[in-house]
Design a protein around this motif. Sequence first.
Motif, short mmCIF file in Angstrom:
data_model
loop_
_atom_site.label_atom_id
_atom_site.label_comp_id
_atom_site.label_asym_id
_atom_site.label_seq_id
_atom_site.Cartn_x
_atom_site.Cartn_y
_atom_site.Cartn_z
N GLN A 1 0.83 -1.21 0.00
CA GLN A 1 0.00 0.00 0.00
C GLN A 1 0.86 1.26 0.00
O GLN A 1 0.60 2.23 -0.70
N LEU A 2 1.92 1.22 0.78
CA LEU A 2 2.82 2.36 0.81
C LEU A 2 3.39 2.67 -0.58
O LEU A 2 3.48 3.82 -1.01
N GLY A 3 3.77 1.57 -1.27
CA GLY A 3 4.31 1.74 -2.62
C GLY A 3 3.32 2.46 -3.52
O GLY A 3 3.64 3.44 -4.20
N HIS A 4 2.08 1.95 -3.48
CA HIS A 4 1.05 2.56 -4.33
C HIS A 4 0.77 4.00 -3.93
O HIS A 4 0.56 4.88 -4.78
N LEU A 5 0.74 4.20 -2.61
CA LEU A 5 0.51 5.57 -2.16
C LEU A 5 1.61 6.50 -2.69
O LEU A 5 1.36 7.65 -3.06
N GLY A 6 2.83 5.96 -2.72
CA GLY A 6 3.93 6.76 -3.26
C GLY A 6 3.69 7.16 -4.71
O GLY A 6 3.93 8.31 -5.12
N ARG A 7 3.17 6.23 -5.51
CA ARG A 7 2.87 6.52 -6.92
C ARG A 7 1.78 7.58 -7.01
O ARG A 7 1.84 8.48 -7.86
N ILE A 8 0.76 7.49 -6.11
CA ILE A 8 -0.31 8.49 -6.14
C ILE A 8 0.27 9.85 -5.82
O ILE A 8 -0.02 10.86 -6.48
N GLN A 9 1.13 9.86 -4.83
CA GLN A 9 1.77 11.11 -4.42
C GLN A 9 2.53 11.74 -5.58
O GLN A 9 2.39 12.91 -5.89
N ALA A 10 3.35 10.88 -6.25
CA ALA A 10 4.15 11.38 -7.37
C ALA A 10 3.25 11.95 -8.46
O ALA A 10 3.53 13.02 -9.03
N SER A 11 2.18 11.25 -8.80
CA SER A 11 1.28 11.75 -9.84
C SER A 11 0.66 13.07 -9.44
O SER A 11 0.52 13.97 -10.27
N GLY A 12 0.28 13.16 -8.17
CA GLY A 12 -0.29 14.42 -7.69
C GLY A 12 0.70 15.56 -7.86
O GLY A 12 0.34 16.64 -8.35
N GLN A 13 1.95 15.33 -7.47
CA GLN A 13 2.96 16.37 -7.61
C GLN A 13 3.14 16.75 -9.07
O GLN A 13 3.26 17.92 -9.42
N HIS A 14 3.16 15.72 -9.88
CA HIS A 14 3.31 15.97 -11.32
C HIS A 14 2.19 16.84 -11.83
O HIS A 14 2.39 17.80 -12.59
N LEU A 15 0.97 16.53 -11.41
CA LEU A 15 -0.18 17.32 -11.83
C LEU A 15 -0.02 18.77 -11.41
O LEU A 15 -0.27 19.70 -12.20
N LEU A 16 0.40 18.99 -10.21
CA LEU A 16 0.58 20.36 -9.74
C LEU A 16 1.60 21.11 -10.60
O LEU A 16 1.38 22.26 -11.01
N GLU A 17 2.70 20.42 -10.84
CA GLU A 17 3.74 21.03 -11.66
C GLU A 17 3.19 21.40 -13.03
O GLU A 17 3.44 22.48 -13.58
N LEU A 18 2.44 20.46 -13.58
CA LEU A 18 1.88 20.64 -14.91
C LEU A 18 0.95 21.84 -14.97
O LEU A 18 1.03 22.69 -15.85
N ILE A 19 0.05 21.90 -14.01
CA ILE A 19 -0.88 23.02 -13.97
C ILE A 19 -0.12 24.33 -13.90
O ILE A 19 -0.41 25.28 -14.63
N SER A 20 0.86 24.36 -13.06
CA SER A 20 1.63 25.58 -12.90
C SER A 20 2.30 25.98 -14.20
O SER A 20 2.29 27.13 -14.60
N GLU A 21 2.87 25.01 -14.87
CA GLU A 21 3.60 25.34 -16.08
C GLU A 21 2.66 25.68 -17.23
O GLU A 21 2.95 26.57 -18.04
N VAL A 22 1.52 25.00 -17.30
CA VAL A 22 0.56 25.33 -18.36
C VAL A 22 0.08 26.77 -18.17
O VAL A 22 -0.05 27.52 -19.14
N LEU A 23 -0.15 27.13 -16.93
CA LEU A 23 -0.56 28.51 -16.66
C LEU A 23 0.51 29.50 -17.10
O LEU A 23 0.23 30.49 -17.77
N ASP A 24 1.75 29.18 -16.74
CA ASP A 24 2.87 30.03 -17.16
C ASP A 24 2.90 30.17 -18.67
O ASP A 24 3.00 31.25 -19.23
N LEU A 25 2.86 29.04 -19.33
CA LEU A 25 2.98 29.03 -20.78
C LEU A 25 1.85 29.82 -21.43
O LEU A 25 2.05 30.58 -22.36
N SER A 26 0.63 29.64 -20.92
CA SER A 26 -0.48 30.36 -21.54
C SER A 26 -0.33 31.85 -21.33
O SER A 26 -0.67 32.65 -22.19
#
Lengths: 130, 672
Positions: free
Chosen positions: B287-312
Amino acid sequence: MTNPSVPAKTVLIAEDNMDNRIIYATMLNHVGYTVVEANNGAEAVQMARTVRPDIILMDISMPVMDGYEATRVLKADASTRDIPIIAVTAHAMVTDRDAARDAGCDDYVSKPVEPQVVRSVVERWIGAAR
Amino acid sequence: MHTRWKVVAGFASAILIVLVGAVGLGITRRLTFAGNRVNETRETLSTVRAIVRIVNAAETSQRGYLLTGDRSHLASFESADEAVATEIAVLREAFLFKPLQAARLDSLERFAEQTFGEMTRTIAVREAEGFGAAARIVRSDAGRQLMDSLRAVALAMERAENGLLSTSQRVEERRAGRASIIIAGATLLAVALALAANWTLYRALNDVERAAESQRALASENERLYTAAREARAAAETALVAAEAANVAKSDFLAMMSHEIRTPINAIIGYTELLQLGISGPVSKAQLGHLGRIQASGQHLLELISEVLDLSKVEAGRMQVAREPAAAGDAVRAALSLLRPQAAAKGVHMAYACTGGDDAIYIGDEQRVRQIVVNLLSNAVKFTNPGGRVTVHCAVTESASDGAELTGPGPWAVLRVEDTGVGIAPAKLGTIFHPFTQIDSGLTRTKGGTGLGLTISRRLARLMGGDLTIASEVGRGSCFTVWLPTKATLANALPPRPAVGNGAAGDGVVEQEQISVPVSTLGKEMLDAIDQIINGYVDGIRANPELERHAMLTDVQLANHSASFLADVAQSLVILDAAGLEPSALMRDGSEIQRVIAERHGAQRYHLGWTSEEISHDFDMLDRAIRSVVSEREVASQGALEPAMDVLAGILDQAERVSLVGYRLASAIEGR
């Protein structure tokens, strides 16, 4: 070392988003703080006056009355002036930091606020729960 | 130019007619002479006959005396000598140029003398010896022979005279005949020429009228075009304003949207962490392993949103960057400290040379420069294997290289991020700055990253008046170079914007070598002084004798043309400035309309018969009019006008180029 006979320190969480409230509260409860919650700035002011928490986590963007306003009110009130207020900002901009400071906040954290960070900032300001 | 020859032909026919008249006059005079000749001949003849008559009369009177012995008969005889002499004198005058006749006249004179002499002798004999002796002389025919000779000579003279007359008459007739033919021919020719010339002139007149007609048509089309252009401009302005407002709304929307998206992502991250911490209950390793993957995806999403906003924001021209001097070393150190844990964990060695003499001062936005360097370092660490090196250099260089697209003068501050990583294939280098490009299908996403970092980094670099370039070799590594201006020039000598993230309440005075008048101020000045500029432009054109095509347009037409165009250009300056001199996608529509107008302008000028030099001259006059008016206004004392005027000159150049394109297109179509 937690001493059950000493009352736990109280944290007032002023946050309009339910999930954030739950996350902060769960974390802080877990390490022993007593948590009270407010949905908006007006509620936060009211609760601060009645409950007199040891620290307030003040979300900035709230309906009815936002975090800055609530902070200003509380800092102007003698009975609540000394309660440390931690601003929780959605952006990490310098302008937000300055605005928070100008309103009277003692510190700030920026979202997304990880539970660990919540715990460490509260502990830094008021020490452990008991 | 054919018309000239037609006019010449008309004149030629007139001259011909004059010649014909002259010839006719000549003929008339000759006729007069001929008449005179006839008279002369008649007189000569009558004179000759008169001589014969006188001699006859003398003879008759002599015979009368011979017969009667009465001296009263000798009256005419006595006067005959003198009379004949007189007539002979007359004839001598007449025969001045007729040698044959003169010779005959001599003979005549001799015979006359002899006759008179004979007669005188005979009379003397009668008187002396009586009738019988005289009769014998008379009967001897000597007198008669003389008379006959005299008559013969006189006849010969008459004949000769008549012959001369008829000869000269024949000559005259022939001449007259020829002259008549010439006159007839010349008259016909003159008439033909005149008719031809007139007819072609008539047709030419038609052409002239048609040309004038088409000129009028073009002029009214001009008016229509300007009206249409003015309306189009007004519409474009309204559209632009609306679009800019929509742009603002859109970025506000984007900001709100990104906030809305971030909130639930924060919840995901928060709850996941609580789970990971075991606060919600015991958690298994899996479960910890999977939670880690969820965490990473969440971080990635945040980064993405931030950068898309910047780019636009950057793409819409709504990103604002500060333009202040800063040390490259500071940004580098901050970025390095952020990535040190990551690098250390991976075993990648990081080093930098950006201190003291190796540092570089640039003009830009420190926060954004840090963002770029962080992005580059993060990539470098990601794509370098354990044991590799990532080095950062700072320097100042005079001129651009590596294909950097830099505007404005150097020198340039360069920040180089080199790694000993896997490198990038040449084929992929072309798309590396495009959004969401996968460098290598397996690599990018496994190594993390949003795929936007380089896109944004380059946009940011360019927004600050610099660029981001790459050099890479597969298997050896990559080198990213950030170029930044060191001088406050046009591209970055604009008044400071409320720079986000820069501390002071948006007020920072830019420490520049030279305060320049902002481009938008120039635009506003132009709009304020537009009437003055137009007058200056029209005056300048009227004062220039070489601009004959312009002379064909009225003042009102000239003014209309320049007014619309000037207002367009001034507006462009204002909007350009607001967009940070980076034309936004919306501005491109406005530019599109301008481009169409400029093209049609050139085609029109072609139809009016302008040359391309005159078109260039026209734009030149506009530029001069603007400069002379603006340089005398108060704004000129507020700072250096040159940088803003350079931008203006660029726009005018552009318009001139497009106009000439339209001109050439039109001439190609017409096949001139």
